[in-house]
Design an enzyme around this catalytic site. Structure first.
Site, PDB file in Angstrom:
ATOM      1  N   ASP A   1      59.458  30.858  63.490  1.00 49.99           N
ATOM      2  CA  ASP A   1      58.303  30.933  64.199  1.00 49.99           C
ATOM      3  C   ASP A   1      57.269  31.466  63.075  1.00 49.99           C
ATOM      4  O   ASP A   1      57.161  32.589  62.883  1.00 49.99           O
ATOM      5  CB  ASP A   1      58.314  31.819  65.345  1.00 49.99           C
ATOM      6  CG  ASP A   1      56.894  31.814  66.200  1.00 49.99           C
ATOM      7  OD1 ASP A   1      55.776  31.982  65.465  1.00 49.99           O
ATOM      8  OD2 ASP A   1      56.866  31.463  67.449  1.00 49.99           O
TER       9      ASP A   1
ATOM     10  N   THR B   1      57.422  24.523  78.908  1.00 46.30           N
ATOM     11  CA  THR B   1      57.184  22.879  78.614  1.00 46.30           C
ATOM     12  C   THR B   1      56.904  22.424  77.164  1.00 46.30           C
ATOM     13  O   THR B   1      57.020  21.237  76.850  1.00 46.30           O
ATOM     14  CB  THR B   1      55.865  22.375  79.311  1.00 46.30           C
ATOM     15  OG1 THR B   1      54.950  23.184  78.844  1.00 46.30           O
ATOM     16  CG2 THR B   1      55.903  22.856  80.833  1.00 46.30           C
TER      17      THR B   1
ATOM     18  N   ARG C   1      51.767  26.964  72.134  1.00 49.39           N
ATOM     19  CA  ARG C   1      52.684  26.366  72.958  1.00 49.39           C
ATOM     20  C   ARG C   1      53.464  26.772  74.204  1.00 49.39           C
ATOM     21  O   ARG C   1      53.890  28.025  73.984  1.00 49.39           O
ATOM     22  CB  ARG C   1      53.983  25.868  72.114  1.00 49.39           C
ATOM     23  CG  ARG C   1      53.613  24.990  70.995  1.00 49.39           C
ATOM     24  CD  ARG C   1      54.805  24.072  70.442  1.00 49.39           C
ATOM     25  NE  ARG C   1      56.035  24.965  70.180  1.00 49.39           N
ATOM     26  CZ  ARG C   1      57.306  24.493  69.764  1.00 49.39           C
ATOM     27  NH1 ARG C   1      57.196  23.242  69.533  1.00 49.39           N
ATOM     28  NH2 ARG C   1      58.103  25.284  69.403  1.00 49.39           N
TER      29      ARG C   1
ATOM     30  N   ASP D   1      54.811  34.078  63.829  1.00 50.79           N
ATOM     31  CA  ASP D   1      55.348  35.404  64.235  1.00 50.79           C
ATOM     32  C   ASP D   1      55.643  36.044  62.487  1.00 50.79           C
ATOM     33  O   ASP D   1      55.481  37.217  62.114  1.00 50.79           O
ATOM     34  CB  ASP D   1      56.578  35.425  64.754  1.00 50.79           C
ATOM     35  CG  ASP D   1      56.343  35.277  66.422  1.00 50.79           C
ATOM     36  OD1 ASP D   1      55.008  35.691  66.639  1.00 50.79           O
ATOM     37  OD2 ASP D   1      57.262  35.090  67.169  1.00 50.79           O
TER      38      ASP D   1
HETATM   39  C1  PRP Z   1      53.032  26.691  66.430  1.00 54.14           C
HETATM   40  C2  PRP Z   1      52.762  26.079  65.072  1.00 54.14           C
HETATM   41  C3  PRP Z   1      51.909  24.746  65.677  1.00 54.14           C
HETATM   42  C4  PRP Z   1      52.845  24.554  66.865  1.00 54.14           C
HETATM   43  C5  PRP Z   1      53.333  23.318  66.497  1.00 54.14           C
HETATM   44  O1  PRP Z   1      52.302  27.427  67.058  1.00 54.14           O
HETATM   45  O2  PRP Z   1      51.752  26.793  64.294  1.00 54.14           O
HETATM   46  O3  PRP Z   1      50.414  24.995  66.068  1.00 54.14           O
HETATM   47  O4  PRP Z   1      53.546  25.752  66.897  1.00 54.14           O
HETATM   48  O5  PRP Z   1      54.292  22.785  67.456  1.00 54.14           O
HETATM   49  P1  PRP Z   1      53.996  21.501  68.116  1.00 54.14           P
HETATM   50  O6  PRP Z   1      54.049  20.698  67.074  1.00 54.14           O
HETATM   51  O7  PRP Z   1      55.256  21.105  69.191  1.00 54.14           O
HETATM   52  O8  PRP Z   1      52.808  21.423  69.023  1.00 54.14           O
HETATM   53  P2  PRP Z   1      52.635  28.214  68.072  1.00 54.14           P
HETATM   54  O9  PRP Z   1      52.209  27.459  69.385  1.00 54.14           O
HETATM   55  O10 PRP Z   1      54.025  29.009  67.961  1.00 54.14           O
HETATM   56  O11 PRP Z   1      51.276  29.288  68.076  1.00 54.14           O
HETATM   57  P3  PRP Z   1      51.168  30.671  67.087  1.00 54.14           P
HETATM   58  O12 PRP Z   1      50.604  29.987  65.840  1.00 54.14           O
HETATM   59  O13 PRP Z   1      50.041  31.259  67.715  1.00 54.14           O
HETATM   60  O14 PRP Z   1      52.338  31.317  67.069  1.00 54.14           O
HETATM   61  N1  URA Z   2      56.371  26.492  65.678  1.00 51.85           N
HETATM   62  C1  URA Z   2      56.989  27.164  64.840  1.00 51.85           C
HETATM   63  O1  URA Z   2      56.271  28.285  64.261  1.00 51.85           O
HETATM   64  N2  URA Z   2      58.082  26.989  64.296  1.00 51.85           N
HETATM   65  C2  URA Z   2      58.985  25.776  64.674  1.00 51.85           C
HETATM   66  O2  URA Z   2      59.787  25.528  64.202  1.00 51.85           O
HETATM   67  C3  URA Z   2      58.141  24.676  65.516  1.00 51.85           C
HETATM   68  C4  URA Z   2      56.830  25.305  66.039  1.00 51.85           C
END
Ligand code: PRP
Ligand code: URA
Length: 210
Positions: free
Chosen positions: A201, A108, A104, A204
């Site tokens: 997160d 944005t 993400r 993380d």
């Molecule tokens: C997180 C999660 C989803 C997304 C959800 O990933 O694992 O893929 O956010 O958010 P959304 O519904 O608003 O799109 P992130 O983008 O943090 O990436 P990561 O798994 O690499 O940490």
């Molecule tokens: N991605 C995450 O990992 N946690 C949230 O709460 C939203 C998006």
């Protein structure tokens, strides 16, 4: 409209409470994500078609049921979705695994694609997209769009551990044919598009990157 199923099994709810706790460390967090994925997989595959075949037990001939119908594929959304894959493959060893890399944008909150690799016969498979978090729904919608329009997938189920109501609504509107399976629908998103109360997160916390 696709079905939205909230799994309220006591084991799932108990394990989810451990994920939500900010004091849960990386090792336990990772293990519990895997355990939850296995329990969700058990429920998500409940209605898979079976067929009857005859086998010989050491004692007699027996009519038994085996899986029939489409072969299966698991598609984690990187990174956090990776935490759900291993335990699911241990239950469905013949499933193939495709990967979609999305993150993400911090400002944005729109998904940015950085990787995609699918098994060649993915269009013929029943696909389970796995990602622990469904927040705005942007990442899930993008993943479903890629699987449908670039790979011709026709049968897709979305599995998330925690969803925000906004994410469920967005996915259901964008892809009304998709079934969604979660273990909790939380209250809302905050100003940073994080799920409240959520678990923080997830990527993380699985990989120890914060
Ligand atoms: C997180 C999660 C989803 C997304 C959800 O990933 O694992 O893929 O956010 O958010 P959304 O519904 O608003 O799109 P992130 O983008 O943090 O990436 P990561 O798994 O690499 O940490
Ligand atoms: N991605 C995450 O990992 N946690 C949230 O709460 C939203 C998006």
């Amino acid at each position: 409209m696709g079905k939205v199923q909230v799994l309220e099994h006591p084991l799932l709810q108990h394990k989810l409470s451990i994920l939500r706790d900010k004091n849960t460390g990386v090792k336990e967090f990772r293990e519990i994500v895997g355990e939850i994925a296995a329990l969700m997989c058990y429920e998500a595959t409940r209605n898979l078609p079976t067929k009857e075949v005859e086998i010989e037990t050491p004692v007699a001939t027996a009519k038994v049921k085996v899986l029939a119908g489409k072969k299966l594929a698991i598609v984690p959304i990187l990174r956090a979705g990776l935490g759900m894959v291993d335990t699911m493959i241990s239950l469905i060893p013949s499933a193939k695994v495709g990967h979609i890399g999305l993150f993400r944008d911090p400002v944005t909150h729109e998904p940015v694609q950085y990787y995609c690799k699918m098994p060649p016969d993915i269009s013929e498979r029943q696909v389970f997209i796995v990602d622990p978090m469904l927040a705005t729904g942007g990442s899930a919608i993008a993943a479903i769009e890629i699987l449908k329009s670039e790979y011709g997938c026709k049968s897709i189920t979305l599995m998330d551990i925690i969803a925000a109501p906004e994410g469920i609504q967005a996915v259901s509107e964008a892809h009304p044919d998709i079934d969604i399976i979660v273990t909790a629908v939380d209250e809302k998103l905050n100003e940073n598009a994080y799920i409240v109360p959520g678990l923080g997160d997830c990527g993380d916390r699985i990989f120890g990157t914060k």
